[in-house]
Design a protein around this motif. Sequence first.
Motif, PDB file in Angstrom:
ATOM      1  N   PHE A  88       0.822  -1.202   0.000  1.00 38.36           N
ATOM      2  CA  PHE A  88       0.000   0.000   0.000  1.00 38.36           C
ATOM      3  C   PHE A  88       0.860   1.257   0.000  1.00 38.36           C
ATOM      4  N   GLU A  89       2.027   1.180   0.592  1.00 39.26           N
ATOM      5  CA  GLU A  89       2.928   2.326   0.626  1.00 39.26           C
ATOM      6  C   GLU A  89       3.362   2.729  -0.780  1.00 39.26           C
ATOM      7  N   ARG A  90       3.342   1.772  -1.690  1.00 38.36           N
ATOM      8  CA  ARG A  90       3.753   2.076  -3.063  1.00 38.36           C
ATOM      9  C   ARG A  90       2.756   3.009  -3.742  1.00 38.36           C
ATOM     10  N   LEU A  91       1.485   2.903  -3.361  1.00 36.86           N
ATOM     11  CA  LEU A  91       0.482   3.799  -3.934  1.00 36.86           C
ATOM     12  C   LEU A  91       0.651   5.220  -3.437  1.00 36.86           C
ATOM     13  N   ALA A  92       1.174   5.353  -2.218  1.00 40.70           N
ATOM     14  CA  ALA A  92       1.330   6.678  -1.625  1.00 40.70           C
ATOM     15  C   ALA A  92       2.702   7.285  -1.898  1.00 40.70           C
ATOM     16  N   GLY A  93       3.581   6.543  -2.551  1.00 40.66           N
ATOM     17  CA  GLY A  93       4.935   7.021  -2.786  1.00 40.66           C
ATOM     18  C   GLY A  93       5.008   8.075  -3.873  1.00 40.66           C
ATOM     19  N   ALA A  94       6.214   8.592  -4.055  1.00 40.09           N
ATOM     20  CA  ALA A  94       6.437   9.606  -5.081  1.00 40.09           C
ATOM     21  C   ALA A  94       6.443   8.953  -6.459  1.00 40.09           C
ATOM     22  N   GLY A  95       6.155   9.750  -7.461  1.00 37.94           N
ATOM     23  CA  GLY A  95       6.195   9.246  -8.826  1.00 37.94           C
ATOM     24  C   GLY A  95       4.888   9.495  -9.548  1.00 37.94           C
ATOM     25  N   SER A  96       4.888   9.199 -10.830  1.00 37.87           N
ATOM     26  CA  SER A  96       3.697   9.378 -11.650  1.00 37.87           C
ATOM     27  C   SER A  96       2.655   8.325 -11.268  1.00 37.87           C
ATOM     28  N   ILE A  97       1.445   8.514 -11.754  1.00 31.99           N
ATOM     29  CA  ILE A  97       0.409   7.531 -11.486  1.00 31.99           C
ATOM     30  C   ILE A  97       0.765   6.184 -12.109  1.00 31.99           C
ATOM     31  N   GLU A  98       1.439   6.219 -13.278  1.00 32.43           N
ATOM     32  CA  GLU A  98       1.885   4.965 -13.901  1.00 32.43           C
ATOM     33  C   GLU A  98       2.868   4.224 -13.008  1.00 32.43           C
ATOM     34  N   GLU A  99       3.816   4.949 -12.452  1.00 33.37           N
ATOM     35  CA  GLU A  99       4.845   4.324 -11.613  1.00 33.37           C
ATOM     36  C   GLU A  99       4.246   3.742 -10.342  1.00 33.37           C
ATOM     37  N   ARG A 100       3.311   4.441  -9.744  1.00 37.31           N
ATOM     38  CA  ARG A 100       2.713   3.958  -8.506  1.00 37.31           C
ATOM     39  C   ARG A 100       1.810   2.759  -8.754  1.00 37.31           C
ATOM     40  N   LEU A 101       1.029   2.811  -9.819  1.00 35.43           N
ATOM     41  CA  LEU A 101       0.183   1.666 -10.152  1.00 35.43           C
ATOM     42  C   LEU A 101       1.025   0.448 -10.524  1.00 35.43           C
ATOM     43  N   LEU A 102       2.127   0.669 -11.227  1.00 35.70           N
ATOM     44  CA  LEU A 102       3.003  -0.440 -11.587  1.00 35.70           C
ATOM     45  C   LEU A 102       3.608  -1.085 -10.346  1.00 35.70           C
ATOM     46  N   ALA A 103       4.099  -0.258  -9.422  1.00 33.97           N
ATOM     47  CA  ALA A 103       4.685  -0.797  -8.199  1.00 33.97           C
ATOM     48  C   ALA A 103       3.662  -1.581  -7.399  1.00 33.97           C
ATOM     49  N   TYR A 104       2.447  -1.058  -7.321  1.00 31.81           N
ATOM     50  CA  TYR A 104       1.374  -1.744  -6.599  1.00 31.81           C
ATOM     51  C   TYR A 104       1.028  -3.070  -7.278  1.00 31.81           C
ATOM     52  N   ALA A 105       0.866  -3.038  -8.593  1.00 30.43           N
ATOM     53  CA  ALA A 105       0.493  -4.245  -9.334  1.00 30.43           C
ATOM     54  C   ALA A 105       1.544  -5.339  -9.187  1.00 30.43           C
ATOM     55  N   MET A 106       2.805  -4.983  -9.263  1.00 21.04           N
ATOM     56  CA  MET A 106       3.875  -5.971  -9.132  1.00 21.04           C
ATOM     57  C   MET A 106       3.910  -6.557  -7.719  1.00 21.04           C
ATOM     58  N   GLY A 107       3.799  -5.693  -6.715  1.00 21.15           N
ATOM     59  CA  GLY A 107       3.817  -6.182  -5.343  1.00 21.15           C
ATOM     60  C   GLY A 107       2.630  -7.066  -5.031  1.00 21.15           C
ATOM     61  N   LEU A 108       1.464  -6.657  -5.503  1.00 23.38           N
ATOM     62  CA  LEU A 108       0.254  -7.437  -5.255  1.00 23.38           C
ATOM     63  C   LEU A 108       0.326  -8.797  -5.935  1.00 23.38           C
ATOM     64  N   SER A 109       0.753  -8.821  -7.185  1.00 25.08           N
ATOM     65  CA  SER A 109       0.861 -10.078  -7.910  1.00 25.08           C
ATOM     66  C   SER A 109       1.863 -11.017  -7.254  1.00 25.08           C
TER      67      SER A 109
END
Length: 218
Positions: A88-109
């Motif tokens: 969840f911290e990846r969604l709140a981190g710095a970066g573009s919406i693409e970067e945050r969604l990508l980090a979340y998707a990878m961690g969740l998967s």
Amino acid sequence: MQDHTEKAEACALKRRHAAGEDPEKRHQILVGAWRVFVEQGFDAASMNSICKAAGVSKGTLYVYFENKEDLFVALVEEKRQDFFDGIFERLAGAGSIEERLLAYAMGLSEQLNSEEVIRAQRIVISVVERMPDLGRRFYDAGAAHFLGRLHEFLSEEIAAGTLVVPDIELAASQFVELATTGTWRARMFGRRPDEPTAQEIEYAAREAVAMFLAKYRA
């Protein structure tokens, strides 16, 4: 005499309550219980075998947990903390919406496809028809939690004007499905015995983000 008895009962209750709040003892029980559930499944696992694996008495076990279902859900909730809070911290981190969604998707998967999460889901599936309440409690402790956090993120992005999402609940579920395409279901049903590689996870996650933003970007 009655006052003495009542005081003794009150002291005993106080000791029982204090014992039930010992985080180390609670964790000890959960560690032993997880080992039993994984090896034997929910039905075959007994409170006696859990006591033995955890190294505690049955009296101690029932101080902390009302029954086997309560114990299993508490175990799921603890593992949810271990597995998903960092995601969840990846969604709140710095970066573009693409970067945050990508980090979340990878961690969740990565976590949904992990051996421990797959085993926990299989245990619930094996008993959910007979014990629907267990299925609901399991869902609320896991899926509803991470979907809720994704829901919050999407709501914030909508308010910021970066996304246009008519149905947030549907969009959140769609994103999770996209991120785990080709991996999670195959793992659940034994089609894939091994966890997906980092490259597979990243590829599916990037495609998920691209498709999601193609639909919902403002």
